[in-house]
Write an enzyme that holds these catalytic residues in place. Structure first.
Site, PDB file in Angstrom:
ATOM      1  N   LYS A 169      21.463 -94.498 -21.259  1.00 55.42           N
ATOM      2  CA  LYS A 169      22.188 -95.536 -21.845  1.00 55.42           C
ATOM      3  C   LYS A 169      22.800 -96.435 -20.889  1.00 55.42           C
ATOM      4  CE  LYS A 169      26.526 -96.214 -22.735  1.00 55.42           C
ATOM      5  NZ  LYS A 169      26.747 -97.694 -22.637  1.00 55.42           N
ATOM      6  N   GLY A 222      29.842 -94.056 -12.987  1.00 53.82           N
ATOM      7  CA  GLY A 222      30.903 -95.062 -13.540  1.00 53.82           C
ATOM      8  C   GLY A 222      32.132 -94.640 -12.922  1.00 53.82           C
ATOM      9  N   THR A 226      36.209 -92.331 -16.916  1.00 52.25           N
ATOM     10  CA  THR A 226      35.220 -91.992 -17.838  1.00 52.25           C
ATOM     11  C   THR A 226      34.250 -90.754 -17.411  1.00 52.25           C
ATOM     12  OG1 THR A 226      34.809 -94.370 -17.712  1.00 52.25           O
ATOM     13  CG2 THR A 226      33.334 -93.334 -19.256  1.00 52.25           C
ATOM     14  N   GLY A 227      34.446 -90.418 -16.319  1.00 55.96           N
ATOM     15  CA  GLY A 227      33.391 -89.306 -15.901  1.00 55.96           C
ATOM     16  C   GLY A 227      34.207 -87.994 -16.323  1.00 55.96           C
ATOM     17  N   GLU A 244      28.673 -89.442 -10.416  1.00 54.61           N
ATOM     18  CA  GLU A 244      28.814 -90.387  -9.344  1.00 54.61           C
ATOM     19  C   GLU A 244      29.973 -91.317  -9.625  1.00 54.61           C
ATOM     20  OE1 GLU A 244      27.550 -90.057  -6.474  1.00 54.61           O
ATOM     21  OE2 GLU A 244      25.804 -89.093  -6.608  1.00 54.61           O
ATOM     22  N   CYS A 278      29.961 -99.111  -5.532  1.00 46.81           N
ATOM     23  CA  CYS A 278      31.152 -98.177  -5.250  1.00 46.81           C
ATOM     24  C   CYS A 278      31.605 -97.895  -3.883  1.00 46.81           C
ATOM     25  CB  CYS A 278      30.290 -96.839  -5.940  1.00 46.81           C
ATOM     26  SG  CYS A 278      28.755 -96.675  -5.265  1.00 46.81           S
ATOM     27  N   GLU A 380      41.260 -98.453  -6.935  1.00 46.68           N
ATOM     28  CA  GLU A 380      39.669 -98.676  -6.299  1.00 46.68           C
ATOM     29  C   GLU A 380      39.554-100.374  -6.735  1.00 46.68           C
ATOM     30  OE1 GLU A 380      36.342 -97.827  -8.854  1.00 46.68           O
ATOM     31  OE2 GLU A 380      35.034 -98.102  -7.024  1.00 46.68           O
TER      32      GLU A 380
END
Ligand code: NAD
Length: 476
Positions: A169, A222, A226-227, A244, A278, A380
Protein backbone atom coordinates in the site's frame (compact mmCIF):
# COMPACT_ATOMS: atom_id res chain seq x y z
CA UNK A 1 -3.39 5.05 -13.29
CA UNK A 2 -4.97 1.91 -11.88
CA UNK A 3 -4.15 -0.50 -9.04
CA UNK A 4 -2.22 -3.70 -9.80
CA UNK A 5 -4.00 -6.82 -8.59
CA UNK A 6 -3.18 -10.30 -9.87
CA UNK A 7 -1.24 -8.81 -12.77
CA UNK A 8 -4.20 -6.70 -13.89
CA UNK A 9 -4.72 -2.96 -13.82
CA UNK A 10 -7.97 -2.49 -11.89
CA UNK A 11 -10.28 0.29 -10.72
CA UNK A 12 -11.44 0.49 -7.09
CA UNK A 13 -14.64 -1.36 -6.15
CA UNK A 14 -15.97 2.02 -4.95
CA UNK A 15 -15.34 3.68 -8.32
CA UNK A 16 -13.77 6.59 -6.40
CA UNK A 17 -10.37 8.24 -7.03
CA UNK A 18 -7.60 10.24 -5.34
CA UNK A 19 -6.08 13.17 -7.20
CA UNK A 20 -2.29 13.15 -7.32
CA UNK A 21 -1.15 16.76 -7.30
CA UNK A 22 2.28 18.15 -8.20
CA UNK A 23 3.47 19.84 -4.96
CA UNK A 24 5.52 22.39 -6.92
CA UNK A 25 2.71 23.65 -9.15
CA UNK A 26 -0.62 22.44 -7.78
CA UNK A 27 -1.30 20.77 -11.16
CA UNK A 28 -3.06 17.43 -11.40
CA UNK A 29 -0.53 14.74 -12.35
CA UNK A 30 -2.88 11.77 -12.42
CA UNK A 31 -5.57 10.09 -10.37
CA UNK A 32 -5.58 6.68 -8.75
CA UNK A 33 -8.36 4.47 -7.39
CA UNK A 34 -9.40 4.97 -3.79
CA UNK A 35 -9.16 1.32 -2.75
CA UNK A 36 -11.65 -0.34 -0.43
CA UNK A 37 -11.49 -3.22 2.06
CA UNK A 38 -12.76 -5.41 -0.75
CA UNK A 39 -9.88 -4.36 -3.02
CA UNK A 40 -7.41 -5.15 -0.23
CA UNK A 41 -8.87 -8.62 0.23
CA UNK A 42 -8.82 -9.26 -3.54
CA UNK A 43 -5.12 -8.42 -3.52
CA UNK A 44 -4.53 -10.77 -0.56
CA UNK A 45 -6.40 -13.55 -2.42
CA UNK A 46 -4.26 -12.95 -5.52
CA UNK A 47 -1.09 -13.13 -3.41
CA UNK A 48 -2.40 -16.31 -1.79
CA UNK A 49 -3.08 -18.01 -5.15
CA UNK A 50 0.37 -17.04 -6.44
CA UNK A 51 2.25 -18.22 -3.35
CA UNK A 52 2.81 -21.93 -4.05
CA UNK A 53 4.12 -21.29 -7.55
CA UNK A 54 6.49 -18.52 -6.51
CA UNK A 55 7.75 -20.32 -3.39
CA UNK A 56 8.47 -23.51 -5.34
CA UNK A 57 10.85 -22.04 -7.92
CA UNK A 58 14.48 -21.63 -6.91
CA UNK A 59 15.76 -18.38 -5.42
CA UNK A 60 18.09 -18.16 -8.42
CA UNK A 61 15.11 -18.26 -10.80
CA UNK A 62 13.44 -15.53 -8.77
CA UNK A 63 16.66 -13.52 -8.95
CA UNK A 64 16.66 -13.91 -12.74
CA UNK A 65 13.29 -12.16 -12.96
CA UNK A 66 14.26 -9.41 -10.52
CA UNK A 67 17.55 -8.85 -12.42
CA UNK A 68 15.58 -8.36 -15.63
CA UNK A 69 13.44 -5.76 -13.86
CA UNK A 70 16.58 -3.98 -12.62
CA UNK A 71 17.75 -3.69 -16.25
CA UNK A 72 14.45 -2.17 -17.38
CA UNK A 73 14.37 0.24 -14.42
CA UNK A 74 17.86 1.48 -15.36
CA UNK A 75 16.84 1.89 -19.02
CA UNK A 76 13.79 3.90 -17.96
CA UNK A 77 15.53 5.78 -15.14
CA UNK A 78 15.04 9.28 -16.58
CA UNK A 79 11.33 8.80 -17.22
CA UNK A 80 10.78 7.27 -13.76
CA UNK A 81 12.68 10.14 -12.14
CA UNK A 82 10.44 12.69 -13.87
CA UNK A 83 7.36 10.89 -12.57
CA UNK A 84 8.80 10.77 -9.04
CA UNK A 85 9.63 14.48 -9.10
CA UNK A 86 6.17 15.36 -10.38
CA UNK A 87 4.36 13.46 -7.63
CA UNK A 88 6.83 13.95 -4.76
CA UNK A 89 8.52 17.30 -5.46
CA UNK A 90 12.20 16.39 -5.01
CA UNK A 91 14.78 17.75 -7.51
CA UNK A 92 15.35 15.55 -10.56
CA UNK A 93 18.92 14.69 -9.52
CA UNK A 94 17.61 13.33 -6.20
CA UNK A 95 14.83 11.45 -7.99
CA UNK A 96 17.39 9.81 -10.30
CA UNK A 97 19.43 8.81 -7.24
CA UNK A 98 16.36 7.24 -5.71
CA UNK A 99 15.50 5.25 -8.85
CA UNK A 100 19.10 4.04 -9.02
CA UNK A 101 18.73 3.19 -5.31
CA UNK A 102 15.69 1.04 -6.14
CA UNK A 103 17.68 -0.82 -8.80
CA UNK A 104 20.70 -1.25 -6.55
CA UNK A 105 18.64 -2.64 -3.66
CA UNK A 106 16.94 -5.27 -5.84
CA UNK A 107 20.29 -6.17 -7.36
CA UNK A 108 21.73 -6.61 -3.87
CA UNK A 109 18.98 -9.07 -2.90
CA UNK A 110 19.41 -10.98 -6.17
CA UNK A 111 23.02 -11.44 -5.10
CA UNK A 112 21.83 -13.09 -1.87
CA UNK A 113 19.80 -15.71 -3.75
CA UNK A 114 22.20 -18.53 -2.95
CA UNK A 115 22.94 -17.43 0.59
CA UNK A 116 19.97 -18.50 2.67
CA UNK A 117 19.65 -22.13 3.62
CA UNK A 118 19.32 -24.26 6.72
CA UNK A 119 22.09 -25.90 8.72
CA UNK A 120 23.00 -29.43 9.67
CA UNK A 121 23.78 -29.46 13.40
CA UNK A 122 25.22 -32.24 15.59
CA UNK A 123 23.47 -32.32 19.00
CA UNK A 124 24.55 -34.22 22.18
CA UNK A 125 24.00 -37.99 22.58
CA UNK A 126 24.54 -39.04 18.97
CA UNK A 127 21.78 -36.93 17.62
CA UNK A 128 21.59 -34.62 14.65
CA UNK A 129 19.30 -31.83 13.69
CA UNK A 130 18.79 -29.82 10.60
CA UNK A 131 17.05 -26.55 10.03
CA UNK A 132 14.98 -25.50 7.05
CA UNK A 133 14.13 -21.93 6.01
CA UNK A 134 10.75 -21.35 4.40
CA UNK A 135 9.04 -18.19 3.15
CA UNK A 136 6.35 -16.87 5.48
CA UNK A 137 3.58 -16.65 2.87
CA UNK A 138 1.81 -13.39 2.13
CA UNK A 139 3.59 -10.27 3.35
CA UNK A 140 2.33 -6.70 3.19
CA UNK A 141 3.95 -3.29 3.40
CA UNK A 142 2.64 0.18 4.10
CA UNK A 143 4.94 2.98 3.03
CA UNK A 144 5.24 6.81 3.25
CA UNK A 145 5.61 9.53 0.62
CA UNK A 146 9.12 10.79 1.24
CA UNK A 147 11.13 8.06 -0.56
CA UNK A 148 8.49 5.86 -2.17
CA UNK A 149 10.73 4.03 -4.65
CA UNK A 150 13.62 3.31 -2.29
CA UNK A 151 11.40 2.17 0.56
CA UNK A 152 9.42 -0.07 -1.82
CA UNK A 153 12.70 -1.81 -2.74
CA UNK A 154 13.67 -2.24 0.92
CA UNK A 155 10.42 -4.15 1.45
CA UNK A 156 9.91 -6.17 -1.74
CA UNK A 157 13.60 -7.06 -2.25
CA UNK A 158 14.04 -9.41 0.73
CA UNK A 159 10.42 -10.61 0.65
CA UNK A 160 10.33 -11.66 -3.01
CA UNK A 161 13.79 -13.22 -3.22
CA UNK A 162 12.93 -15.42 -0.24
CA UNK A 163 9.75 -16.70 -1.90
CA UNK A 164 6.96 -14.65 -0.33
CA UNK A 165 4.17 -12.98 -2.26
CA UNK A 166 3.32 -9.39 -1.53
CA UNK A 167 0.74 -6.63 -1.22
CA UNK A 168 2.00 -3.04 -1.08
CA UNK A 169 0.00 0.00 0.00
CA UNK A 170 1.75 3.17 -1.18
CA UNK A 171 1.23 6.58 0.43
CA UNK A 172 -1.97 8.17 -0.88
CA UNK A 173 -0.12 11.08 -2.49
CA UNK A 174 2.86 9.26 -4.10
CA UNK A 175 1.62 5.98 -5.63
CA UNK A 176 2.52 6.60 -9.28
CA UNK A 177 6.19 5.60 -9.25
CA UNK A 178 5.31 2.53 -7.16
CA UNK A 179 2.67 1.48 -9.69
CA UNK A 180 5.03 1.99 -12.63
CA UNK A 181 7.78 0.00 -10.92
CA UNK A 182 5.29 -2.82 -10.28
CA UNK A 183 4.34 -2.88 -13.98
CA UNK A 184 8.05 -3.08 -14.86
CA UNK A 185 8.39 -6.12 -12.58
CA UNK A 186 5.45 -7.74 -14.42
CA UNK A 187 7.07 -6.94 -17.76
CA UNK A 188 10.26 -8.62 -16.49
CA UNK A 189 8.31 -11.82 -15.88
CA UNK A 190 7.05 -11.62 -12.30
CA UNK A 191 4.04 -13.98 -12.29
CA UNK A 192 0.58 -12.45 -11.71
CA UNK A 193 -0.32 -12.10 -8.02
CA UNK A 194 3.26 -12.17 -6.71
CA UNK A 195 3.27 -8.39 -6.22
CA UNK A 196 0.01 -6.48 -5.86
CA UNK A 197 -0.41 -2.76 -5.26
CA UNK A 198 -3.54 -1.38 -3.64
CA UNK A 199 -3.87 2.39 -3.54
CA UNK A 200 -6.07 3.93 -0.87
CA UNK A 201 -6.12 5.42 2.59
CA UNK A 202 -4.22 4.06 5.57
CA UNK A 203 -7.36 3.73 7.63
CA UNK A 204 -9.15 1.60 5.03
CA UNK A 205 -6.61 -0.27 2.88
CA UNK A 206 -3.73 -0.15 5.38
CA UNK A 207 -5.79 -1.42 8.30
CA UNK A 208 -7.47 -4.13 6.17
CA UNK A 209 -4.08 -5.53 5.27
CA UNK A 210 -2.87 -5.45 8.86
CA UNK A 211 -6.03 -7.17 10.08
CA UNK A 212 -6.18 -9.83 7.34
CA UNK A 213 -5.71 -13.29 8.83
CA UNK A 214 -3.89 -14.40 5.66
CA UNK A 215 -1.14 -11.78 5.91
CA UNK A 216 1.79 -13.19 7.89
CA UNK A 217 3.99 -10.14 8.12
CA UNK A 218 3.59 -6.37 8.01
CA UNK A 219 6.47 -4.10 7.22
CA UNK A 220 5.56 -0.52 8.02
CA UNK A 221 7.42 2.73 7.45
CA UNK A 222 5.92 5.99 8.65
CA UNK A 223 5.22 8.05 11.73
CA UNK A 224 5.65 6.60 15.22
CA UNK A 225 1.98 7.23 16.04
CA UNK A 226 0.78 5.27 13.00
CA UNK A 227 3.34 2.55 13.72
CA UNK A 228 1.85 2.04 17.18
CA UNK A 229 -1.61 1.61 15.68
CA UNK A 230 -0.23 -0.91 13.17
CA UNK A 231 1.56 -2.83 15.95
CA UNK A 232 -1.62 -2.95 18.05
CA UNK A 233 -3.68 -4.33 15.17
CA UNK A 234 -0.98 -6.80 14.14
CA UNK A 235 -0.75 -8.14 17.70
CA UNK A 236 -4.31 -9.46 17.36
CA UNK A 237 -3.18 -11.85 14.63
CA UNK A 238 0.27 -12.45 16.23
CA UNK A 239 1.88 -11.26 13.00
CA UNK A 240 5.49 -10.45 12.49
CA UNK A 241 6.03 -6.70 12.32
CA UNK A 242 8.88 -4.45 11.25
CA UNK A 243 8.43 -0.80 12.17
CA UNK A 244 10.65 1.87 10.62
CA UNK A 245 9.47 5.04 12.28
CA UNK A 246 10.48 8.63 12.75
CA UNK A 247 13.73 10.09 14.01
CA UNK A 248 15.25 13.27 15.37
CA UNK A 249 18.85 12.65 14.39
CA UNK A 250 21.51 14.71 16.12
CA UNK A 251 24.70 15.91 14.41
CA UNK A 252 27.60 16.65 16.78
CA UNK A 253 30.32 19.02 15.57
CA UNK A 254 33.45 18.89 17.76
CA UNK A 255 36.05 21.67 18.00
CA UNK A 256 38.56 19.64 15.96
CA UNK A 257 36.13 18.83 13.12
CA UNK A 258 36.96 19.88 9.57
CA UNK A 259 34.38 22.66 9.51
CA UNK A 260 34.02 22.90 5.72
CA UNK A 261 33.13 19.20 5.57
CA UNK A 262 30.74 19.52 8.51
CA UNK A 263 28.98 22.43 6.82
CA UNK A 264 28.51 20.42 3.61
CA UNK A 265 27.32 17.47 5.71
CA UNK A 266 24.78 19.63 7.52
CA UNK A 267 23.50 21.17 4.26
CA UNK A 268 22.97 17.81 2.64
CA UNK A 269 21.92 16.13 5.87
CA UNK A 270 19.19 18.67 6.58
CA UNK A 271 17.98 20.00 3.22
CA UNK A 272 18.12 16.89 0.98
CA UNK A 273 14.54 16.02 -0.07
CA UNK A 274 13.46 19.34 1.48
CA UNK A 275 14.28 17.97 4.94
CA UNK A 276 11.79 15.12 4.57
CA UNK A 277 14.11 12.22 5.30
CA UNK A 278 13.77 10.02 8.36
CA UNK A 279 17.52 10.21 9.01
CA UNK A 280 17.89 13.92 8.22
CA UNK A 281 19.96 16.09 10.58
CA UNK A 282 17.15 17.34 12.77
CA UNK A 283 19.19 18.80 15.67
CA UNK A 284 22.74 20.15 15.46
CA UNK A 285 25.04 20.50 18.48
CA UNK A 286 28.27 22.44 17.94
CA UNK A 287 31.12 23.13 20.37
CA UNK A 288 31.01 26.77 21.58
CA UNK A 289 34.64 27.35 20.62
CA UNK A 290 33.92 26.87 16.88
CA UNK A 291 30.23 27.78 16.85
CA UNK A 292 30.55 31.35 15.46
CA UNK A 293 32.74 30.29 12.54
CA UNK A 294 30.62 27.20 11.83
CA UNK A 295 27.31 29.11 11.91
CA UNK A 296 28.69 31.82 9.58
CA UNK A 297 29.79 29.20 7.04
CA UNK A 298 26.52 27.30 7.38
CA UNK A 299 24.49 30.47 6.86
CA UNK A 300 26.44 31.24 3.67
CA UNK A 301 25.84 27.68 2.42
CA UNK A 302 22.11 27.89 3.13
CA UNK A 303 21.77 31.25 1.40
CA UNK A 304 23.29 29.64 -1.71
CA UNK A 305 20.63 26.93 -1.92
CA UNK A 306 18.24 27.58 -4.79
CA UNK A 307 14.62 26.72 -4.05
CA UNK A 308 12.33 25.87 -6.94
CA UNK A 309 10.44 23.32 -8.98
CA UNK A 310 12.38 20.06 -8.87
CA UNK A 311 11.96 19.76 -12.65
CA UNK A 312 14.24 22.77 -13.18
CA UNK A 313 17.89 21.83 -13.34
CA UNK A 314 19.02 24.70 -11.12
CA UNK A 315 16.79 23.81 -8.16
CA UNK A 316 18.72 22.52 -5.16
CA UNK A 317 15.61 22.09 -3.03
CA UNK A 318 12.01 21.46 -4.08
CA UNK A 319 8.76 22.05 -2.21
CA UNK A 320 7.42 20.15 0.78
CA UNK A 321 5.37 17.22 -0.39
CA UNK A 322 1.94 18.17 0.85
CA UNK A 323 -0.21 20.88 2.39
CA UNK A 324 -0.31 19.26 5.85
CA UNK A 325 3.48 19.23 6.05
CA UNK A 326 3.76 22.79 4.69
CA UNK A 327 1.30 24.09 7.26
CA UNK A 328 3.09 22.22 10.06
CA UNK A 329 6.48 23.74 9.18
CA UNK A 330 5.08 27.27 8.88
CA UNK A 331 3.34 26.95 12.25
CA UNK A 332 6.44 25.52 13.90
CA UNK A 333 8.63 28.42 12.81
CA UNK A 334 5.93 30.95 13.76
CA UNK A 335 5.77 29.34 17.19
CA UNK A 336 9.55 29.68 17.68
CA UNK A 337 9.37 33.37 16.70
CA UNK A 338 6.38 34.07 18.91
CA UNK A 339 7.87 32.41 21.99
CA UNK A 340 11.35 33.78 21.25
CA UNK A 341 12.81 30.27 21.47
CA UNK A 342 15.65 30.82 19.01
CA UNK A 343 17.16 33.31 16.53
CA UNK A 344 16.29 32.83 12.86
CA UNK A 345 19.52 33.56 11.00
CA UNK A 346 18.21 32.92 7.51
CA UNK A 347 14.98 31.65 5.94
CA UNK A 348 11.84 31.23 8.00
CA UNK A 349 9.37 32.28 5.31
CA UNK A 350 7.54 31.13 2.21
CA UNK A 351 9.65 32.32 -0.78
CA UNK A 352 8.25 35.38 -2.50
CA UNK A 353 9.24 34.53 -6.08
CA UNK A 354 6.35 33.98 -8.48
CA UNK A 355 7.89 30.63 -9.51
CA UNK A 356 7.14 29.38 -6.00
CA UNK A 357 3.70 30.91 -5.62
CA UNK A 358 1.65 27.80 -6.42
CA UNK A 359 3.57 25.13 -4.52
CA UNK A 360 4.33 24.08 -0.96
CA UNK A 361 7.67 25.90 -0.80
CA UNK A 362 9.48 27.05 2.30
CA UNK A 363 12.89 28.70 2.56
CA UNK A 364 15.75 26.63 3.97
CA UNK A 365 15.90 27.91 7.52
CA UNK A 366 18.63 28.18 10.14
CA UNK A 367 17.64 28.80 13.76
CA UNK A 368 20.45 29.21 16.30
CA UNK A 369 20.62 29.28 20.09
CA UNK A 370 17.44 27.26 20.26
CA UNK A 371 16.03 26.84 23.77
CA UNK A 372 15.87 23.30 25.15
CA UNK A 373 12.09 23.46 25.61
CA UNK A 374 11.44 24.46 21.98
CA UNK A 375 9.30 22.20 19.80
CA UNK A 376 12.19 22.37 17.31
CA UNK A 377 14.16 20.06 19.61
CA UNK A 378 11.28 18.01 20.97
CA UNK A 379 9.35 17.05 17.81
CA UNK A 380 10.44 15.36 14.62
CA UNK A 381 10.99 18.37 12.33
CA UNK A 382 10.18 16.86 8.93
CA UNK A 383 11.06 19.85 6.76
CA UNK A 384 13.82 22.35 5.88
CA UNK A 385 14.46 23.88 9.31
CA UNK A 386 17.76 23.32 11.11
CA UNK A 387 17.96 24.10 14.86
CA UNK A 388 21.48 24.68 16.23
CA UNK A 389 22.51 24.50 19.89
CA UNK A 390 25.93 25.46 21.30
CA UNK A 391 27.50 22.98 23.76
CA UNK A 392 30.60 23.17 25.97
CA UNK A 393 32.07 19.75 25.27
CA UNK A 394 31.40 16.22 24.04
CA UNK A 395 29.77 15.01 27.26
CA UNK A 396 27.20 17.80 27.07
CA UNK A 397 26.68 17.19 23.33
CA UNK A 398 26.02 13.47 23.87
CA UNK A 399 23.69 14.13 26.78
CA UNK A 400 21.67 16.62 24.72
CA UNK A 401 21.72 14.39 21.65
CA UNK A 402 20.34 11.44 23.62
CA UNK A 403 17.62 13.60 25.17
CA UNK A 404 14.92 12.46 22.72
CA UNK A 405 12.42 9.64 22.49
CA UNK A 406 13.88 8.66 19.09
CA UNK A 407 16.98 6.65 18.20
CA UNK A 408 17.32 6.32 14.44
CA UNK A 409 20.65 7.87 13.40
CA UNK A 410 23.32 10.21 14.79
CA UNK A 411 26.56 11.64 13.45
CA UNK A 412 29.75 12.83 15.07
CA UNK A 413 32.20 15.10 13.26
CA UNK A 414 35.74 14.96 14.63
CA UNK A 415 39.33 14.07 13.73
CA UNK A 416 40.01 12.83 17.25
CA UNK A 417 39.81 9.06 17.71
CA UNK A 418 38.81 9.29 21.38
CA UNK A 419 35.90 11.57 20.51
CA UNK A 420 34.88 9.26 17.67
CA UNK A 421 34.97 6.16 19.89
CA UNK A 422 33.00 7.87 22.65
CA UNK A 423 30.36 9.12 20.22
CA UNK A 424 29.97 5.72 18.55
CA UNK A 425 29.62 4.01 21.93
CA UNK A 426 27.39 6.47 23.77
CA UNK A 427 25.00 7.90 21.18
CA UNK A 428 21.67 6.06 21.33
CA UNK A 429 20.88 5.24 17.72
CA UNK A 430 20.61 2.39 15.25
CA UNK A 431 23.09 4.02 12.85
CA UNK A 432 26.10 6.16 13.74
CA UNK A 433 27.94 8.11 11.07
CA UNK A 434 31.47 9.36 11.51
CA UNK A 435 32.26 12.55 9.54
CA UNK A 436 29.22 12.02 7.35
CA UNK A 437 25.46 11.88 7.73
CA UNK A 438 22.55 10.39 5.76
CA UNK A 439 24.32 7.73 3.70
CA UNK A 440 22.48 4.40 3.71
CA UNK A 441 23.25 1.22 1.80
CA UNK A 442 21.36 -2.07 1.36
CA UNK A 443 24.53 -3.92 2.35
CA UNK A 444 24.20 -2.85 6.02
CA UNK A 445 21.32 -3.01 8.51
CA UNK A 446 19.07 0.02 8.81
CA UNK A 447 16.64 0.79 11.63
CA UNK A 448 16.23 2.49 14.94
CA UNK A 449 15.88 2.03 18.67
CA UNK A 450 13.26 3.39 21.10
CA UNK A 451 10.38 5.23 19.32
CA UNK A 452 12.22 4.92 15.99
CA UNK A 453 11.00 1.38 15.59
CA UNK A 454 11.41 -2.35 15.85
CA UNK A 455 13.50 -4.59 13.62
CA UNK A 456 16.00 -3.87 10.87
CA UNK A 457 15.86 -3.64 7.10
CA UNK A 458 18.74 -4.23 4.70
CA UNK A 459 21.85 -6.32 5.18
CA UNK A 460 21.89 -10.11 4.88
CA UNK A 461 20.03 -10.56 8.20
CA UNK A 462 16.96 -8.80 6.80
CA UNK A 463 16.11 -12.02 4.94
CA UNK A 464 15.36 -13.72 8.25
CA UNK A 465 12.54 -11.17 8.74
CA UNK A 466 10.81 -12.90 5.79
CA UNK A 467 11.73 -16.54 6.49
CA UNK A 468 10.38 -19.10 8.94
CA UNK A 469 12.89 -21.42 10.57
CA UNK A 470 11.90 -25.03 11.09
CA UNK A 471 14.01 -27.42 13.15
CA UNK A 472 14.03 -31.16 12.41
CA UNK A 473 15.55 -33.43 15.12
CA UNK A 474 16.97 -36.77 13.93
CA UNK A 475 18.02 -39.84 15.86
CA UNK A 476 20.41 -41.89 13.77
P1 NAD B 1 2.27 8.20 8.10
O1 NAD B 1 2.47 7.35 9.30
O2 NAD B 1 1.25 9.28 8.15
O3 NAD B 1 1.86 7.31 6.83
C1 NAD B 1 2.67 6.21 6.42
C2 NAD B 1 1.76 5.21 5.71
O4 NAD B 1 0.84 4.68 6.66
C3 NAD B 1 0.93 5.80 4.58
O5 NAD B 1 0.86 4.88 3.52
C4 NAD B 1 -0.44 5.97 5.24
O6 NAD B 1 -1.51 5.94 4.30
C5 NAD B 1 -0.48 4.74 6.15
N1 NAD B 1 -1.40 4.83 7.28
C6 NAD B 1 -1.92 5.92 7.87
N2 NAD B 1 -2.77 5.58 8.87
C7 NAD B 1 -2.79 4.22 8.91
C8 NAD B 1 -3.47 3.26 9.72
N3 NAD B 1 -4.32 3.64 10.69
N4 NAD B 1 -3.25 1.95 9.49
C9 NAD B 1 -2.39 1.55 8.52
N5 NAD B 1 -1.72 2.41 7.71
C10 NAD B 1 -1.90 3.74 7.91
O7 NAD B 1 3.70 8.79 7.74
P2 NAD B 1 4.07 9.80 6.54
O8 NAD B 1 3.64 11.17 6.95
O9 NAD B 1 3.60 9.24 5.25
O10 NAD B 1 5.67 9.70 6.53
C11 NAD B 1 6.51 10.48 7.31
C12 NAD B 1 7.03 9.68 8.49
O11 NAD B 1 7.70 8.51 8.05
C13 NAD B 1 8.06 10.43 9.31
O12 NAD B 1 7.82 10.23 10.67
C14 NAD B 1 9.37 9.78 8.91
O13 NAD B 1 10.41 9.92 9.82
C15 NAD B 1 8.92 8.36 8.73
N6 NAD B 1 9.88 7.61 7.91
C16 NAD B 1 10.65 6.65 8.53
C17 NAD B 1 11.59 5.95 7.79
C18 NAD B 1 12.44 4.88 8.43
O14 NAD B 1 12.94 4.04 7.70
N7 NAD B 1 12.63 4.88 9.74
C19 NAD B 1 11.75 6.20 6.43
C20 NAD B 1 10.96 7.19 5.84
C21 NAD B 1 10.01 7.89 6.60
Amino acid sequence: MKMQINGNAVEACSGEFFNIVNPATGELVDRVPKGTENDASMAVEAASSAFNGWASISPQQRAGILYRAVGIVRQRKDELAVLLTREQGKPLAEAKNEIEGFAHVLEYYCGLASSFHGDFVPVPQNGYAFTVKKPLGICAAIIPWNMPALIMAWKIGPALISGNTFVLKPASNTPLTNLTLASILSEAGLPPGVLNIVTGSGEVVGESLVKSSKVKKISFTGEARTGKRVAELAAGGMKRVTLELGGSDPMLVCDDAKLEDAVLGALRGRFYNCGQTCTAVKRLFVFESVAEEFIKKLEAGIRNLRVGNGMHENSDMGPLNNRRQWKYIRELVADVEEKDEGRIVTGGRVPESSACSKGYFFEPTLVVDVLRESRLLKEEVFGPVLPVVRVKNLDEAIEEANNTCYGLGASIWTKNLDNARKGCEQLNAGIIWLNQHLKVAPEVPFGGTRQSGIGRENGPDSLSEYLDLKTVMLKI
